[in-house]
Design an enzyme around this catalytic site. Structure first.
Site, PDB file in Angstrom:
ATOM      1  CG  LEU A 140       9.273 -17.031  -3.394  1.00 38.63           C
ATOM      2  CD1 LEU A 140       9.438 -16.623  -1.917  1.00 38.63           C
ATOM      3  CD2 LEU A 140       9.776 -15.691  -3.697  1.00 38.63           C
ATOM      4  CG  HIS A 175      -0.165   2.263  -9.043  1.00 39.95           C
ATOM      5  ND1 HIS A 175      -0.003   1.518  -7.744  1.00 39.95           N
ATOM      6  CD2 HIS A 175      -1.010   2.365  -9.659  1.00 39.95           C
ATOM      7  CE1 HIS A 175      -1.190   2.073  -7.611  1.00 39.95           C
ATOM      8  NE2 HIS A 175      -2.151   3.054  -8.844  1.00 39.95           N
ATOM      9  CG  ASP A 201      -1.996   0.975   1.209  1.00 39.30           C
ATOM     10  OD1 ASP A 201      -1.936   0.869   0.184  1.00 39.30           O
ATOM     11  OD2 ASP A 201      -3.016   0.558   1.994  1.00 39.30           O
TER      12      ASP A 201
HETATM   13  C1  FPP Z   1      -2.149   0.714  -3.234  1.00 41.39           C
HETATM   14  O1  FPP Z   1      -1.733   1.359  -3.020  1.00 41.39           O
HETATM   15  C2  FPP Z   1      -1.237  -0.509  -4.523  1.00 41.39           C
HETATM   16  C3  FPP Z   1      -2.381  -0.773  -5.527  1.00 41.39           C
HETATM   17  C4  FPP Z   1      -3.553  -1.223  -5.173  1.00 41.39           C
HETATM   18  C5  FPP Z   1      -2.206  -1.527  -6.610  1.00 41.39           C
HETATM   19  C6  FPP Z   1      -0.631  -2.357  -5.522  1.00 41.39           C
HETATM   20  C7  FPP Z   1       0.602  -3.022  -7.319  1.00 41.39           C
HETATM   21  C8  FPP Z   1       1.899  -2.662  -7.279  1.00 41.39           C
HETATM   22  C9  FPP Z   1       2.054  -2.414  -5.693  1.00 41.39           C
HETATM   23  C10 FPP Z   1       2.641  -3.388  -8.611  1.00 41.39           C
HETATM   24  C11 FPP Z   1       2.316  -4.382  -8.402  1.00 41.39           C
HETATM   25  C12 FPP Z   1       2.910  -5.228  -9.269  1.00 41.39           C
HETATM   26  C13 FPP Z   1       3.025  -6.140 -10.042  1.00 41.39           C
HETATM   27  C14 FPP Z   1       3.824  -6.950 -10.818  1.00 41.39           C
HETATM   28  C15 FPP Z   1       1.007  -6.765 -10.824  1.00 41.39           C
HETATM   29  P1  FPP Z   1      -2.311   2.703  -3.836  1.00 41.39           P
HETATM   30  O2  FPP Z   1      -2.236   2.697  -4.958  1.00 41.39           O
HETATM   31  O3  FPP Z   1      -3.801   2.512  -2.860  1.00 41.39           O
HETATM   32  O4  FPP Z   1      -1.666   4.048  -2.733  1.00 41.39           O
HETATM   33  P2  FPP Z   1      -2.701   4.956  -2.118  1.00 41.39           P
HETATM   34  O5  FPP Z   1      -3.623   4.834  -1.275  1.00 41.39           O
HETATM   35  O6  FPP Z   1      -1.452   6.053  -1.177  1.00 41.39           O
HETATM   36  O7  FPP Z   1      -3.790   5.573  -2.978  1.00 41.39           O
END
Ligand code: FPP
Length: 252
Positions: free
Chosen positions: A143, A49, A32
């Site tokens: 893994l 992201h 997150d």
């Molecule tokens: C939450 O942060 C994150 C997500 C909804 C997406 C997580 C995805 C990645 C870390 C990359 C994925 C990579 C692969 C390889 C599939 P948020 O956007 O809700 O952050 P915020 O709470 O600060 O707005």
């Protein structure tokens, strides 16, 4: 004349404050804080992201290094469809981009790719890339990198119940045989051990519909660090903290 050797930057070793003797077999992570990370830098959310994707790669390497067996990453939730269309599309393209760049490294590291979640409802470009990687890595026995993609725990439990009721109706088992182990068999995570450690970044302390059944006895570890800033040092901090915990599973 001595040959000029190529310059290799030595990998920085993380000094361990204590010996890591009890590494969690299964680590689950709620990644997150990508949006906030980007906002702090005046960048669009998708930049967070993208950075988060590269941190996934580093986190996989750390998991391999410390001998974690299963790494389950919450990459896209069933609730994430509510985000703006452009962000949803970007998030769903990330697995393809990630695998395009990193599949050779994952192969070298003997990593097997799997997913949990409603796979069929994902767009074709996501499904094809992930299916290809699953196929390509299926014989790797290092893994297990398990992406939660289009995953929601309540809908997982609900569909398990529906499938079980059908099987019960068809006399595949009797009501007396229905126990926790049998229910687990109907979940996306069938065959996997429950997570030993759950990490959530960005300071939020909630489960957000992630693995509600499977996390019953899991140790939780929260950090204020935003996912794009997650590092080997912080991962090791979580592993160290985990091994100091005393897990009693309701006993004494
Ligand atoms: C939450 O942060 C994150 C997500 C909804 C997406 C997580 C995805 C990645 C870390 C990359 C994925 C990579 C692969 C390889 C599939 P948020 O956007 O809700 O952050 P915020 O709470 O600060 O707005």
């Amino acid at each position: 004349m001595p040959m000029k050797l190529p310059f290799f930057k030595p990998k920085k070793e993380i000094p361990l404050q204590e010996e890591l003797t009890s590494v969690p077999e299964h680590v689950a992570i709620i990644m997150d804080g990508n949006g906030r990370w980007a906002k702090k830098r005046g960048l669009p959310r998708i930049a967070g992201h993208k950075e988060g994707m590269d941190v996934v790669k580093k986190t996989v390497e750390t998991a391999v290094k410390y001998n974690v067996k299963i790494l389950t990453l919450f990459a896209f939730s069933t609730e994430n469809w509510k985000r703006p269309k452009s962000e949803v599309e970007y998030l769903l393209k990330l697995p393809k981009e990630f695998l395009h760049i990193y599949l050779p490294d994952l192969m070298k590291n003997n990593v097997r790719i799997e997913t949990i979640g409603d796979f069929d409802s994902l767009p074709g470009f996501t499904k094809e890339a992930v299916q290809y990687a699953k196929e390509k890595t299926k014989n790797n026995d290092g893994l297990l990198l398990n992406f939660a993609l289009n995953y929601g725990s309540r809908s997982e439990i609900l569909s398990a119940i529906k499938l079980m009721m059908k099987d019960l109706d068809n006399d595949k088992f009797s009501l007396e045989q229905l126990d926790e182990n049998l229910l687990s068999e109907y979940l996306y995570t069938h065959g996997l051990t429950d997570p030993d450690l759950l990490i959530r970044t960005s300071g939020e302390q909630r489960l957000s519909n992630f693995l509600l059944w499977q996390l019953a006895y899991t140790e939780f570890w929260f950090t204020d660090v935003l996912w794009p800033d997650f590092s080997e040092e912080i991962f090791v901090e979580a592993l160290m903290d985990y091994q100091r915990r005393s897990r009693r599973y309701g006993g004494i």
